[in-house]
Design a protein around this motif. Structure first.
Motif, PDB file in Angstrom:
ATOM      1  N   UNK A  52     -14.797   0.186  16.343  1.00 15.72           N
ATOM      2  CA  UNK A  52     -15.563   1.404  16.327  1.00 15.72           C
ATOM      3  C   UNK A  52     -17.231   1.243  16.195  1.00 15.72           C
ATOM      4  N   UNK A  53     -17.265   0.242  15.900  1.00 13.84           N
ATOM      5  CA  UNK A  53     -18.763   0.329  16.136  1.00 13.84           C
ATOM      6  C   UNK A  53     -19.295  -0.180  17.110  1.00 13.84           C
ATOM      7  N   UNK A  54     -18.800  -0.882  17.901  1.00 16.06           N
ATOM      8  CA  UNK A  54     -19.192  -0.780  20.163  1.00 16.06           C
ATOM      9  C   UNK A  54     -18.810   0.776  20.290  1.00 16.06           C
ATOM     10  N   UNK A  55     -17.952   1.212  19.720  1.00 14.54           N
ATOM     11  CA  UNK A  55     -17.478   3.139  20.440  1.00 14.54           C
ATOM     12  C   UNK A  55     -18.704   3.884  19.866  1.00 14.54           C
ATOM     13  N   UNK A 100      -3.705   3.011  11.767  1.00 20.83           N
ATOM     14  CA  UNK A 100      -2.915   3.556  12.978  1.00 20.83           C
ATOM     15  C   UNK A 100      -2.957   5.559  13.187  1.00 20.83           C
ATOM     16  N   UNK A 101      -3.475   5.873  12.243  1.00 21.22           N
ATOM     17  CA  UNK A 101      -3.307   7.475  12.422  1.00 21.22           C
ATOM     18  C   UNK A 101      -5.571   7.818  12.800  1.00 21.22           C
ATOM     19  N   UNK A 102      -6.364   7.015  12.632  1.00 17.59           N
ATOM     20  CA  UNK A 102      -7.600   6.844  12.994  1.00 17.59           C
ATOM     21  C   UNK A 102      -7.108   6.981  14.700  1.00 17.59           C
ATOM     22  N   UNK A 103      -6.486   5.553  15.156  1.00 17.16           N
ATOM     23  CA  UNK A 103      -6.459   4.855  16.463  1.00 17.16           C
ATOM     24  C   UNK A 103      -5.991   6.245  16.679  1.00 17.16           C
ATOM     25  N   UNK A 104      -5.169   6.561  16.620  1.00 17.29           N
ATOM     26  CA  UNK A 104      -4.374   8.591  17.183  1.00 17.29           C
ATOM     27  C   UNK A 104      -5.226   9.224  17.584  1.00 17.29           C
ATOM     28  N   UNK A 105      -6.378   9.679  16.361  1.00 15.95           N
ATOM     29  CA  UNK A 105      -6.803  10.414  16.594  1.00 15.95           C
ATOM     30  C   UNK A 105      -7.781  10.400  17.385  1.00 15.95           C
ATOM     31  N   UNK A 106      -8.055   9.155  17.298  1.00 17.88           N
ATOM     32  CA  UNK A 106      -9.587   8.252  18.379  1.00 17.88           C
ATOM     33  C   UNK A 106      -8.857   8.718  20.248  1.00 17.88           C
ATOM     34  N   UNK A 107      -7.745   8.406  20.038  1.00 20.53           N
ATOM     35  CA  UNK A 107      -6.483   8.258  21.285  1.00 20.53           C
ATOM     36  C   UNK A 107      -7.095   9.808  21.946  1.00 20.53           C
ATOM     37  N   UNK A 140     -16.870   9.723  32.030  1.00 22.04           N
ATOM     38  CA  UNK A 140     -14.895   9.995  32.023  1.00 22.04           C
ATOM     39  C   UNK A 140     -14.358   8.364  32.555  1.00 22.04           C
ATOM     40  N   UNK A 141     -15.260   7.462  32.776  1.00 23.27           N
ATOM     41  CA  UNK A 141     -14.513   6.458  33.265  1.00 23.27           C
ATOM     42  C   UNK A 141     -14.263   5.692  31.493  1.00 23.27           C
ATOM     43  N   UNK A 142     -15.739   5.068  30.236  1.00 25.04           N
ATOM     44  CA  UNK A 142     -15.675   5.593  29.817  1.00 25.04           C
ATOM     45  C   UNK A 142     -14.401   5.886  28.746  1.00 25.04           C
ATOM     46  N   UNK A 148      -7.557   4.379  26.871  1.00 25.09           N
ATOM     47  CA  UNK A 148      -5.989   3.602  27.553  1.00 25.09           C
ATOM     48  C   UNK A 148      -6.162   1.683  26.591  1.00 25.09           C
ATOM     49  N   UNK A 149      -7.476   1.582  25.657  1.00 27.90           N
ATOM     50  CA  UNK A 149      -7.546   0.651  24.740  1.00 27.90           C
ATOM     51  C   UNK A 149      -6.978   0.648  23.287  1.00 27.90           C
ATOM     52  N   UNK A 150      -7.560   2.093  22.906  1.00 29.43           N
ATOM     53  CA  UNK A 150      -7.102   2.325  21.363  1.00 29.43           C
ATOM     54  C   UNK A 150      -5.533   2.415  21.972  1.00 29.43           C
ATOM     55  N   UNK A 151      -4.894   3.304  22.567  1.00 29.96           N
ATOM     56  CA  UNK A 151      -3.637   3.376  23.467  1.00 29.96           C
ATOM     57  C   UNK A 151      -2.413   2.409  22.763  1.00 29.96           C
ATOM     58  N   UNK A 152      -2.846   1.714  23.785  1.00 31.76           N
ATOM     59  CA  UNK A 152      -2.214   0.519  23.358  1.00 31.76           C
ATOM     60  C   UNK A 152      -2.554  -0.133  22.593  1.00 31.76           C
ATOM     61  N   UNK A 153      -2.927   0.078  21.983  1.00 38.56           N
ATOM     62  CA  UNK A 153      -3.125  -0.644  19.971  1.00 38.56           C
ATOM     63  C   UNK A 153      -1.877  -0.412  19.078  1.00 38.56           C
ATOM     64  N   UNK A 154      -1.246   0.963  19.613  1.00 43.83           N
ATOM     65  CA  UNK A 154      -0.584   1.619  18.863  1.00 43.83           C
ATOM     66  C   UNK A 154       0.979   0.830  19.777  1.00 43.83           C
TER      67      UNK A 154
END
Length: 155
Positions: A52-55, A100-107, A140-142, A148-154
């Protein structure tokens, strides 16, 4: 002073209005990501805290790039919470969801930002505004990659 960069006044206005929405979505996603960085807990704490810090750092840098493009087109960039709230398609989170809800919201946030960006391309193309199209492509690329990376964690 009159702006004569080869883009009509009407096209510059339309592009700037679209970029205002991109800026607002970026700011909303920045705030959400930074909040989640502060408040994440659980077994994935270290991984998510660092990710999250990187993002949020990347989003913070993007805010300046987007706002400066709006200014280069001759328009003021929005800069208040009320303006961002009105323009953003990403809604704020006032609570502290589970990891997991944090990840979902960020996706969902990155996907929303991508949709907003895609909606601005026609105005940039209409005005032959290659610098804005380039900025939109980079953003858009970012957003697509981060979603995609966050979605993969779910999965």
């Amino acid at each position: 002073m009159k702006i004569d960069i080869g883009i009509s006044d009407e096209d510059r206005k339309s592009i700037a209005e679209g970029l205002n929405k991109v800026l607002a979505d970026t700011f909303a996603l920045y705030i959400k990501t930074h909040s989640f960085h502060w408040n994440v807990t659980g077994p994935m704490f270290n991984t998510l805290h660092t990710m999250f810090m990187t993002q949020y750092t990347e989003l913070w840098t993007a805010l300046d790039e987007i706002a400066e493009r709006i200014r280069a087109l001759g328009y003021p960039a929005p800069g208040s919470f009320s303006q961002f709230a009105e323009l953003a398609s990403i809604k704020e989170e006032v609570g502290v969801p589970k990891a997991n809800d944090m990840i979902r919201q960020l996706v969902e946030g990155h996907e929303a930002a991508a949709r907003t960006i895609r909606s601005v391309f026609p105005a940039a193309e209409q005005g032959s505004d290659e610098p804005t199209a380039d900025l939109l492509t980079q953003r858009l690329q970012i957003h697509d990659k981060t979603a995609w990376m966050l979605r993969s964690m779910l999965e």
